[in-house]
Design a protein around this motif. Structure first.
Motif, PDB file in Angstrom:
ATOM      1  N   PRO A   1       0.809  -1.229   0.000  1.00  0.00           N
ATOM      2  CA  PRO A   1       0.000   0.000   0.000  1.00  0.00           C
ATOM      3  C   PRO A   1       0.849   1.289   0.000  1.00  0.00           C
ATOM      4  O   PRO A   1       0.454   2.280  -0.602  1.00  0.00           O
ATOM      5  N   HIS A   2       1.989   1.251   0.667  1.00  0.00           N
ATOM      6  CA  HIS A   2       2.820   2.466   0.710  1.00  0.00           C
ATOM      7  C   HIS A   2       3.519   2.703  -0.627  1.00  0.00           C
ATOM      8  O   HIS A   2       3.522   3.826  -1.134  1.00  0.00           O
TER       9      HIS A   2
ATOM     10  N   ASN B   1       1.299   3.961  -3.187  1.00  0.00           N
ATOM     11  CA  ASN B   1       0.941   5.352  -2.900  1.00  0.00           C
ATOM     12  C   ASN B   1       2.134   6.289  -3.079  1.00  0.00           C
ATOM     13  O   ASN B   1       2.061   7.465  -2.745  1.00  0.00           O
TER      14      ASN B   1
ATOM     15  N   SER C   1       5.161   5.991  -1.622  1.00  0.00           N
ATOM     16  CA  SER C   1       6.074   6.072  -0.476  1.00  0.00           C
ATOM     17  C   SER C   1       6.926   4.814  -0.381  1.00  0.00           C
ATOM     18  O   SER C   1       6.791   4.008   0.536  1.00  0.00           O
TER      19      SER C   1
ATOM     20  N   ILE D   1       9.808   4.506   0.518  1.00  0.00           N
ATOM     21  CA  ILE D   1      10.605   4.545   1.749  1.00  0.00           C
ATOM     22  C   ILE D   1       9.948   3.731   2.854  1.00  0.00           C
ATOM     23  O   ILE D   1      10.625   3.219   3.741  1.00  0.00           O
ATOM     24  N   SER D   2       8.632   3.664   2.821  1.00  0.00           N
ATOM     25  CA  SER D   2       7.891   2.970   3.872  1.00  0.00           C
ATOM     26  C   SER D   2       7.432   1.585   3.445  1.00  0.00           C
ATOM     27  O   SER D   2       6.555   1.000   4.062  1.00  0.00           O
TER      28      SER D   2
ATOM     29  N   ALA E   1      13.880  10.563   0.282  1.00  0.00           N
ATOM     30  CA  ALA E   1      13.311  10.599  -1.076  1.00  0.00           C
ATOM     31  C   ALA E   1      12.864   9.220  -1.551  1.00  0.00           C
ATOM     32  O   ALA E   1      13.576   8.236  -1.332  1.00  0.00           O
TER      33      ALA E   1
END
Lengths: 345, 345
Positions: free
Chosen positions: B92-93, B96, B98, B100-101, B290
């Motif tokens: 999901p991250h 979206n 992200s 990094i997550s 980033a």
């Protein structure tokens, strides 16, 4: 004229102030119809923020009584909404949407300038500040909703806009005060699919649901954070609206925002923002005092056409002579927000 | 294989580590061609942030040596760029933006995992992590620029993207390290009209100008803030890129951002963010590590087509055996950024 006077913490009294008159050619004098007490007024009332002795109140709608020679587009008898900051709409900041930082701007009810908790207000930069309400014969419910555009609904909307709420989002709203409830309504208006309201008060939960909340979290602190994360499958909310400003509410907002999202923060921060914790998740913080003047025209149409009814946040009302009761009701959390019926429409 | 080993503050030594092999079916083994030292490595080197004893380094380009059974789209011999975090691009991250997550993601050179300052790296989730570089026979200048996409240029770009830099903007860049210089280049790439670089070092000023800076402010602290405000007619910058992370640089960013603007912050904050000061001006803070994997495909085209040349930030180079010198050159500010020539292309 009669007006509320701030004498110090927990000492709001009704008193007399000079009748306002047009001083500058860009002024208008507005006779106040409805005023109210802001959550930020409570910070002063409780002695948690400083306020000068004197006039107070910055939310009002009223009737134009007089205008200066340079004011066009406004006439005696017009019903107007005053955003909580006056602004020229032409300076570099206004032109960029930041009416709050207007180089000629200023505040109402700051001890010296006329306040919205009084019978009349001299409004500087009236033409660019006041928003005329079209039509006539508006219902009391509509008038109450129009009053919220002065600050509280504009501020809830600012939280949602700042957080970038968009259609389909899951939004968490931290704070069940009038701003938080308006933020729920604003999130729904912007198309949020799921709105999680953090509230432990049954009557506020009811209003949150009426405004579009789909889920209620009754906890606070770590328990609330856990509940929001659980509701979002461990991901966090697409947008979090921080509508309180305490260290705990800020921490809850930080913990429940999904990576890459934005926390729309409109509660004046009275606690430290835990930036380092959100940094590594690319969670942004955006907000501040709402540029109400920018938002009013948009929201006004929705109020007049019955699509939103933010005036429901007023669950206590009295007249100007009893302004101290209006503060007490909010301070004791007996009221979400107190309305002041000041003058005839 | 030979690899840099972090033994503690100011103690980086070359040593031996096991040759990496494919362990999971989603792994690749990459032979490192170019690596480098990151500004964040200096925080560890100086003892200002903790780092485990062992492998270090998270920026590298190299040649695929082996791939696991589930890796498609990558073959032995491919030249690849590794973003500084590995990620699955489907959680999901990641979905979206992200990376990094990433729920399956992780870091290179964290003491245990192979680092970019070594001869080879086992890359988990290789297919979704590594970006293959098309073509062959790339010049050394292009290879150096490709290496910057692993972190430093992606990070400068992230500062500019986070701050919402758009055509015609006036942008202030706080920090003249490699990230700050890349942020200048990124701002120019996004169409900024005026770019104010804060730098007191002639050679960094020259590179900032080559990257698009139109104005140089040589001061620090209050003097620098005053200078930026003066350059912007008292308004402040449309976007500020914070590329250092010290209390002073964060304060300078806060003071020079115009009302309603966003500070793109990519320097890991080692000082407190003065949020209350920016709140009343509606200045937002957005940034973090980033999502390099998201940015690389876009930036890669610009490097290959010669539109940007971020590799110019490397002004010191050595081989892996002299990695300690590479750190010292940056620590003593003799180098903007140190390149490590590790393997043949």
């Amino acid at each position: 004229m009669r007006a509320a006077i701030f004498n110090g913490p927990r000492d709001i009294r009704i008193g007399d102030r000079p009748d306002p008159v047009v001083v500058e050619a860009t002024d208008a004098v507005v006779r106040v119809v409805l005023g109210c007490v802001c959550g930020s007024d409570l910070w002063y009332y409780r002695g948690e923020s400083d306020h000068a002795v004197g006039s107070i109140g910055h939310e009002f709608i009223g009737i134009v009584e007089d205008v200066g020679d340079q004011v066009t587009g406004l006439s005696k008898g017009d019903l107007v909404i005053a955003p909580f900051i006056y602004s020229d709409m032409t300076c570099p900041h206004c032109a960029n949407g930041s009416t709050i930082s207007c180089v000629q701007g200023g505040t109402f009810g700051n001890g010296t300038t006329d306040g919205g908790q009084g019978e009349a207000v001299r409004v500087p930069l009236a033409q660019s500040t006041l928003v005329r309400v079209p039509g006539s014969g508006h219902s009391d419910a509509v008038l109450r909703s129009l009053l919220t555009l002065s600050d509280v609904m504009a501020t809830g909307h600012h939280a949602a806009v700042s957080a970038g709420v968009k259609a389909g989002d899951t939004v968490a709203v931290v704070g069940d005060g009038a701003v938080g409830l308006c933020a729920v309504l604003a999130a729904q208006r912007l198309g949020a699919e799921r709105i999680v309201a953090l509230s432990r008060h049954p009557e506020r939960q009811r209003l949150a649901k009426a405004f579009g909340a789909t889920d209620i979290v009754e906890a606070r602190g770590a328990e609330a954070e856990h509940a929001v994360l659980e509701l979002t499958g461990g991901i966090g909310a697409d947008a979090v609206l921080e509508c309180v400003g305490t260290a705990q509410s800020i921490a809850t907002a930080a913990a429940t925002a999904r990576p890459g999202s934005t926390i729309g923060i409109v509660g004046v921060p009275h606690g430290e923002v835990p930036f380092i914790g959100t940094f590594f998740r690319n969670v942004a913080w955006r907000g501040g005092p709402a540029p109400a003047r920018i938002y009013i025209p948009d929201l006004l149409g929705d109020v007049l056409e019955g699509r939103i009814d933010p005036g429901r946040v007023f669950d206590y009302e009295t007249d100007l002579e009893h302004v101290a009761d209006a503060y007490r009701a909010m301070d004791e959390r007996r009221a979400i927000k107190s309305l002041l019926r000041i003058g005839a429409i």
